[in-house]
Design a protein around this motif. Structure first.
Motif, PDB file in Angstrom:
ATOM      1  N   PHE A   1       9.170  14.125  21.702  1.00 17.41           N
ATOM      2  CA  PHE A   1       7.728  14.084  21.490  1.00 17.41           C
ATOM      3  C   PHE A   1       7.073  15.373  21.976  1.00 17.41           C
ATOM      4  CE2 PHE A   1       3.364  12.898  22.665  1.00 17.41           C
ATOM      5  CZ  PHE A   1       2.918  12.464  21.425  1.00 17.41           C
ATOM      6  N   ILE A   2       7.508  15.880  23.111  1.00 15.11           N
ATOM      7  CA  ILE A   2       6.976  17.159  23.618  1.00 15.11           C
ATOM      8  C   ILE A   2       7.323  18.285  22.655  1.00 15.11           C
ATOM      9  CG2 ILE A   2       7.209  18.883  25.463  1.00 15.11           C
ATOM     10  CD1 ILE A   2       7.540  16.470  27.415  1.00 15.11           C
TER      11      ILE A   2
ATOM     12  N   ALA B   1       7.477  17.815  12.076  1.00 15.88           N
ATOM     13  CA  ALA B   1       7.622  16.372  11.921  1.00 15.88           C
ATOM     14  C   ALA B   1       9.061  15.896  12.119  1.00 15.88           C
ATOM     15  CB  ALA B   1       7.115  15.938  10.549  1.00 15.88           C
ATOM     16  N   ARG B   2      10.037  16.763  11.945  1.00 20.69           N
ATOM     17  CA  ARG B   2      11.428  16.334  12.087  1.00 20.69           C
ATOM     18  C   ARG B   2      11.733  15.825  13.502  1.00 20.69           C
ATOM     19  NH1 ARG B   2      14.127  22.296  11.884  1.00 20.69           N
ATOM     20  NH2 ARG B   2      13.625  22.816  14.032  1.00 20.69           N
ATOM     21  N   PHE B   3      10.972  16.270  14.500  1.00 19.86           N
ATOM     22  CA  PHE B   3      11.176  15.779  15.867  1.00 19.86           C
ATOM     23  C   PHE B   3      10.737  14.322  16.023  1.00 19.86           C
ATOM     24  CE2 PHE B   3      10.923  20.424  16.905  1.00 19.86           C
ATOM     25  CZ  PHE B   3      12.209  20.539  17.365  1.00 19.86           C
ATOM     26  N   LEU B   4       9.827  13.870  15.137  1.00 19.62           N
ATOM     27  CA  LEU B   4       9.360  12.485  15.208  1.00 19.62           C
ATOM     28  C   LEU B   4      10.381  11.492  14.653  1.00 19.62           C
ATOM     29  CD1 LEU B   4       5.591  12.826  14.243  1.00 19.62           C
ATOM     30  CD2 LEU B   4       6.589  12.476  16.503  1.00 19.62           C
TER      31      LEU B   4
END
Length: 194
Positions: free
Chosen positions: A22-23, A31-34
């Motif tokens: 999230f950080i 968005a790929r981190f979500l």
């Protein structure tokens, strides 16, 4: 065999990794981190329910210990001091190995002469599994108020019990009463003259 004794360690790990993703999303706006967040949430939920379903040998021994204590409290009120009822067969004996005749006799004698007033508080439980998880040694403290005849009082105690897996069930093969302060072995009062 489960990789941890509690579900919270891996769940906390999933939470920390989710916070890192999230950080990373907040700083990069990618968005790929979500995508990892729902996967980690699903993993945490799966770990929680898997931990409930999987009972390790150490957890089973601890459960048996608490079941023994609860059974002793219940039966001491049925057969204990002043009840006038003599036990034919006591359930407490089922926690002890058939070959452990000394402790099986002690538990019956204890049930006939004492009554637990209230509950027994079991604390400081430590379990060490040995012999490829076929033997376990439990160390614990038990504190309760006991009545014997017209006498009543609070008694702290410290115990060491050796358990062995016999036909898929954990049975107590040896019991040691320890000094509540220094941990030295003390004679267990009972039917063998001590």
């Amino acid at each position: 065999m489960w990789f941890t004794e509690d579900a919270w360690s891996p769940i906390i790990l999933c939470t920390v990794i989710a916070a890192i993703f999230f950080i990373a999303f907040m700083t990069t706006q990618r968005a790929r981190f979500l995508i990892a967040l729902p996967l980690l949430l699903l993993a945490a939920i799966t770990i929680y329910f898997a931990e409930i379903a999987i009972v390790t040998d150490g957890e089973q021994v601890e459960k048996n210990l608490h079941d023994l204590v609860d059974t002793f409290v219940e039966e001491s009120n049925l057969f204990g001091a002043g009840s006038g009822t003599k036990p034919e067969q006591v359930r407490c004996q089922t926690y002890f190995a058939e070959s452990n005749t000394v402790d099986r006799a002690r538990i019956v004698a204890a049930l006939m002469f004492v009554r637990v007033e209230g509950d027994i508080r079991v604390t400081d439980v430590r379990i060490q599994l040995t012999n490829q998880n076929t033997m376990a040694v439990t160390h614990f403290r038990a504190n309760a108020t006991f009545a014997a005849g017209s006498q009543s009082g609070h008694h702290p105690s410290r115990w060491e019990m050796t358990w062995q897996k016999q036909a898929g069930e954990w049975k107590i093969t040896k019991t040691k009463m320890l000094n509540a302060v220094n941990g030295q072995e003390m004679p267990v009062p009972g039917v063998d003259g001590r």
